[in-house]
Design a protein around this motif. Structure first.
Motif, PDB file in Angstrom:
ATOM      1  N   LEU A   1      14.753  -9.148  -5.357  1.00 33.68           N
ATOM      2  CA  LEU A   1      15.082  -8.339  -6.247  1.00 33.68           C
ATOM      3  C   LEU A   1      15.204  -7.175  -5.418  1.00 33.68           C
ATOM      4  CD1 LEU A   1      13.143  -8.804  -9.455  1.00 33.68           C
ATOM      5  CD2 LEU A   1      15.232 -10.022  -8.559  1.00 33.68           C
ATOM      6  N   ARG A   2      16.256  -6.204  -5.522  1.00 29.99           N
ATOM      7  CA  ARG A   2      16.679  -5.119  -4.823  1.00 29.99           C
ATOM      8  C   ARG A   2      16.929  -3.955  -5.837  1.00 29.99           C
ATOM      9  NH1 ARG A   2      20.286  -6.614   0.428  1.00 29.99           N
ATOM     10  NH2 ARG A   2      19.621  -8.778   0.249  1.00 29.99           N
ATOM     11  N   VAL A   3      15.806  -3.026  -6.043  1.00 28.75           N
ATOM     12  CA  VAL A   3      16.086  -1.959  -6.943  1.00 28.75           C
ATOM     13  C   VAL A   3      16.255  -0.818  -6.124  1.00 28.75           C
ATOM     14  CG1 VAL A   3      14.845  -0.348  -8.529  1.00 28.75           C
ATOM     15  CG2 VAL A   3      14.226  -3.073  -8.312  1.00 28.75           C
ATOM     16  N   VAL A   4      17.445  -0.112  -6.406  1.00 24.01           N
ATOM     17  CA  VAL A   4      18.080   1.004  -5.495  1.00 24.01           C
ATOM     18  C   VAL A   4      17.933   2.416  -6.523  1.00 24.01           C
ATOM     19  CG1 VAL A   4      19.179  -0.119  -4.000  1.00 24.01           C
ATOM     20  CG2 VAL A   4      20.072   0.668  -6.312  1.00 24.01           C
ATOM     21  N   ARG A   5      17.513   3.646  -5.751  1.00 19.00           N
ATOM     22  CA  ARG A   5      17.671   4.989  -6.469  1.00 19.00           C
ATOM     23  C   ARG A   5      19.101   5.110  -7.052  1.00 19.00           C
ATOM     24  NH1 ARG A   5      15.575   7.482  -2.208  1.00 19.00           N
ATOM     25  NH2 ARG A   5      17.609   7.278  -1.303  1.00 19.00           N
TER      26      ARG A   5
ATOM     27  N   THR B   1      14.166   1.124  -3.130  1.00 20.19           N
ATOM     28  CA  THR B   1      14.389   2.444  -2.546  1.00 20.19           C
ATOM     29  C   THR B   1      13.482   3.465  -3.050  1.00 20.19           C
ATOM     30  OG1 THR B   1      16.704   1.767  -2.135  1.00 20.19           O
ATOM     31  CG2 THR B   1      16.132   3.961  -1.834  1.00 20.19           C
ATOM     32  N   ARG B   2      12.998   4.189  -2.337  1.00 23.19           N
ATOM     33  CA  ARG B   2      11.930   5.276  -2.816  1.00 23.19           C
ATOM     34  C   ARG B   2      12.647   6.149  -3.607  1.00 23.19           C
ATOM     35  NH1 ARG B   2       6.504   6.337  -0.770  1.00 23.19           N
ATOM     36  NH2 ARG B   2       5.925   7.884  -1.992  1.00 23.19           N
ATOM     37  N   ASP B   3      12.260   6.453  -4.885  1.00 20.57           N
ATOM     38  CA  ASP B   3      12.600   7.377  -5.831  1.00 20.57           C
ATOM     39  C   ASP B   3      11.428   8.125  -6.401  1.00 20.57           C
ATOM     40  OD1 ASP B   3      13.939   8.806  -7.528  1.00 20.57           O
ATOM     41  OD2 ASP B   3      14.656   7.154  -8.885  1.00 20.57           O
ATOM     42  N   ASP B   4      10.790   9.460  -5.817  1.00 18.60           N
ATOM     43  CA  ASP B   4      10.026  10.112  -6.329  1.00 18.60           C
ATOM     44  C   ASP B   4      10.209  11.055  -7.568  1.00 18.60           C
ATOM     45  OD1 ASP B   4       7.874   9.064  -4.393  1.00 18.60           O
ATOM     46  OD2 ASP B   4       8.576  10.423  -3.051  1.00 18.60           O
ATOM     47  N   ALA B   5      11.687  11.222  -7.902  1.00 16.53           N
ATOM     48  CA  ALA B   5      11.992  12.280  -8.925  1.00 16.53           C
ATOM     49  C   ALA B   5      11.236  11.903 -10.206  1.00 16.53           C
ATOM     50  CB  ALA B   5      13.473  12.216  -8.887  1.00 16.53           C
ATOM     51  N   ASP B   6      11.498  10.625 -10.583  1.00 23.13           N
ATOM     52  CA  ASP B   6      10.769  10.331 -12.251  1.00 23.13           C
ATOM     53  C   ASP B   6      10.236   8.778 -12.127  1.00 23.13           C
ATOM     54  OD1 ASP B   6      10.257   9.706 -14.709  1.00 23.13           O
ATOM     55  OD2 ASP B   6      12.569  10.309 -15.620  1.00 23.13           O
ATOM     56  N   PRO B   7       8.708   8.928 -11.772  1.00 20.39           N
ATOM     57  CA  PRO B   7       8.225   7.563 -11.632  1.00 20.39           C
ATOM     58  C   PRO B   7       8.341   6.525 -12.837  1.00 20.39           C
ATOM     59  CG  PRO B   7       6.656   9.561 -10.982  1.00 20.39           C
ATOM     60  CD  PRO B   7       7.816   9.996 -11.874  1.00 20.39           C
ATOM     61  N   VAL B   8       8.262   7.139 -14.122  1.00 21.79           N
ATOM     62  CA  VAL B   8       8.460   6.299 -15.368  1.00 21.79           C
ATOM     63  C   VAL B   8       9.896   5.670 -15.272  1.00 21.79           C
ATOM     64  CG1 VAL B   8       8.536   6.499 -17.804  1.00 21.79           C
ATOM     65  CG2 VAL B   8       6.825   7.815 -16.464  1.00 21.79           C
ATOM     66  N   ALA B   9      10.878   6.554 -14.847  1.00 27.74           N
ATOM     67  CA  ALA B   9      12.306   5.916 -14.913  1.00 27.74           C
ATOM     68  C   ALA B   9      12.109   4.913 -13.762  1.00 27.74           C
ATOM     69  CB  ALA B   9      13.170   7.156 -14.666  1.00 27.74           C
ATOM     70  N   PHE B  10      11.600   5.058 -12.526  1.00 27.29           N
ATOM     71  CA  PHE B  10      11.643   4.286 -11.557  1.00 27.29           C
ATOM     72  C   PHE B  10      10.988   2.927 -11.808  1.00 27.29           C
ATOM     73  CE2 PHE B  10      10.106   3.932  -6.734  1.00 27.29           C
ATOM     74  CZ  PHE B  10      10.746   2.886  -6.443  1.00 27.29           C
ATOM     75  N   ALA B  11       9.921   3.183 -12.700  1.00 27.42           N
ATOM     76  CA  ALA B  11       9.264   1.720 -13.243  1.00 27.42           C
ATOM     77  C   ALA B  11      10.118   1.302 -14.416  1.00 27.42           C
ATOM     78  CB  ALA B  11       8.160   2.156 -13.743  1.00 27.42           C
TER      79      ALA B  11
ATOM     80  N   GLU C   1       0.916  -1.276   0.055  1.00 26.61           N
ATOM     81  CA  GLU C   1      -0.036  -0.054  -0.049  1.00 26.61           C
ATOM     82  C   GLU C   1       0.860   1.248  -0.164  1.00 26.61           C
ATOM     83  OE1 GLU C   1      -2.355   1.046   3.382  1.00 26.61           O
ATOM     84  OE2 GLU C   1      -1.654  -0.624   4.408  1.00 26.61           O
ATOM     85  N   ASN C   2       2.080   1.353   0.416  1.00 24.74           N
ATOM     86  CA  ASN C   2       2.829   2.219   0.394  1.00 24.74           C
ATOM     87  C   ASN C   2       3.472   2.771  -1.017  1.00 24.74           C
ATOM     88  OD1 ASN C   2       4.730   0.401   0.467  1.00 24.74           O
ATOM     89  ND2 ASN C   2       5.767   1.339   2.124  1.00 24.74           N
ATOM     90  N   PHE C   3       3.363   1.913  -1.930  1.00 28.69           N
ATOM     91  CA  PHE C   3       4.012   2.180  -3.093  1.00 28.69           C
ATOM     92  C   PHE C   3       3.279   3.198  -4.126  1.00 28.69           C
ATOM     93  CE2 PHE C   3       6.506   0.950  -6.768  1.00 28.69           C
ATOM     94  CZ  PHE C   3       7.562   0.460  -6.247  1.00 28.69           C
ATOM     95  N   PRO C   4       4.098   4.136  -4.744  1.00 28.70           N
ATOM     96  CA  PRO C   4       3.255   5.107  -5.541  1.00 28.70           C
ATOM     97  C   PRO C   4       2.712   4.852  -6.617  1.00 28.70           C
ATOM     98  CG  PRO C   4       6.130   5.346  -5.092  1.00 28.70           C
ATOM     99  CD  PRO C   4       5.554   4.071  -4.748  1.00 28.70           C
ATOM    100  N   ARG C   5       1.645   5.332  -6.721  1.00 26.49           N
ATOM    101  CA  ARG C   5       0.658   4.893  -7.739  1.00 26.49           C
ATOM    102  C   ARG C   5       0.984   5.403  -9.092  1.00 26.49           C
ATOM    103  NH1 ARG C   5      -4.006   2.202  -8.106  1.00 26.49           N
ATOM    104  NH2 ARG C   5      -4.975   2.556 -10.268  1.00 26.49           N
TER     105      ARG C   5
END
Length: 115
Positions: free
Chosen positions: A108-112, A80-90, A8-12
């Motif tokens: 899997l570990r996906v880091v900023r 790791t949370r990364d709100d800068a660019d949701p498309v790049a994060f995805a 639930e804490n994952f950015p929409r």
């Protein structure tokens, strides 16, 4: 593509971008499990029942759950949370998923990215 259960804490916006990349993402809100203070072990149990990998920002707890289950799950994607660019994060999440499919048993570990 991957079947994913987004904690639930994952950015929409990242969820939407993952869907645009072809992933089947179910959010805790859509599953009727949001705002209920569901413990992480129950989040993982639900994802296992649904044959979905968990997508979460709650890294340390899910690292522990991965160890505790001996990897008996449909996958855990801890970010790791990364709100800068949701498309790049995805895109980073998608790239990681594609590099290891099938996801079952994987942590899997996906880091900023570093600045």
């Amino acid at each position: 593509m991957a079947a994913i259960y987004a904690n639930e804490n994952f950015p929409r916006r990242v969820v939407e971008a993952l869907r645009a990349l072809g992933h089947d993402v179910l959010t805790s809100q859509e599953a009727g499990r949001a705002n209920q203070m569901v413990p992480d072990d129950e989040v993982l149990r639900y994802a296992i029942e649904q044959s979905r990998a968990v997508l979460t920002l709650n890294r340390l707890d899910f690292f522990r759950l991965h160890r505790d289950t001996g990897g008996r799950h449909a996958g855990i994607i801890a970010c790791t949370r990364d709100d800068a660019d949701p498309v790049a994060f995805a895109g980073r999440i998608d790239e990681m998923i594609r590099s290891v499919e099938p996801l079952a048993g994987q942590l899997l570990r996906v880091v900023r990215p570093s600045i």
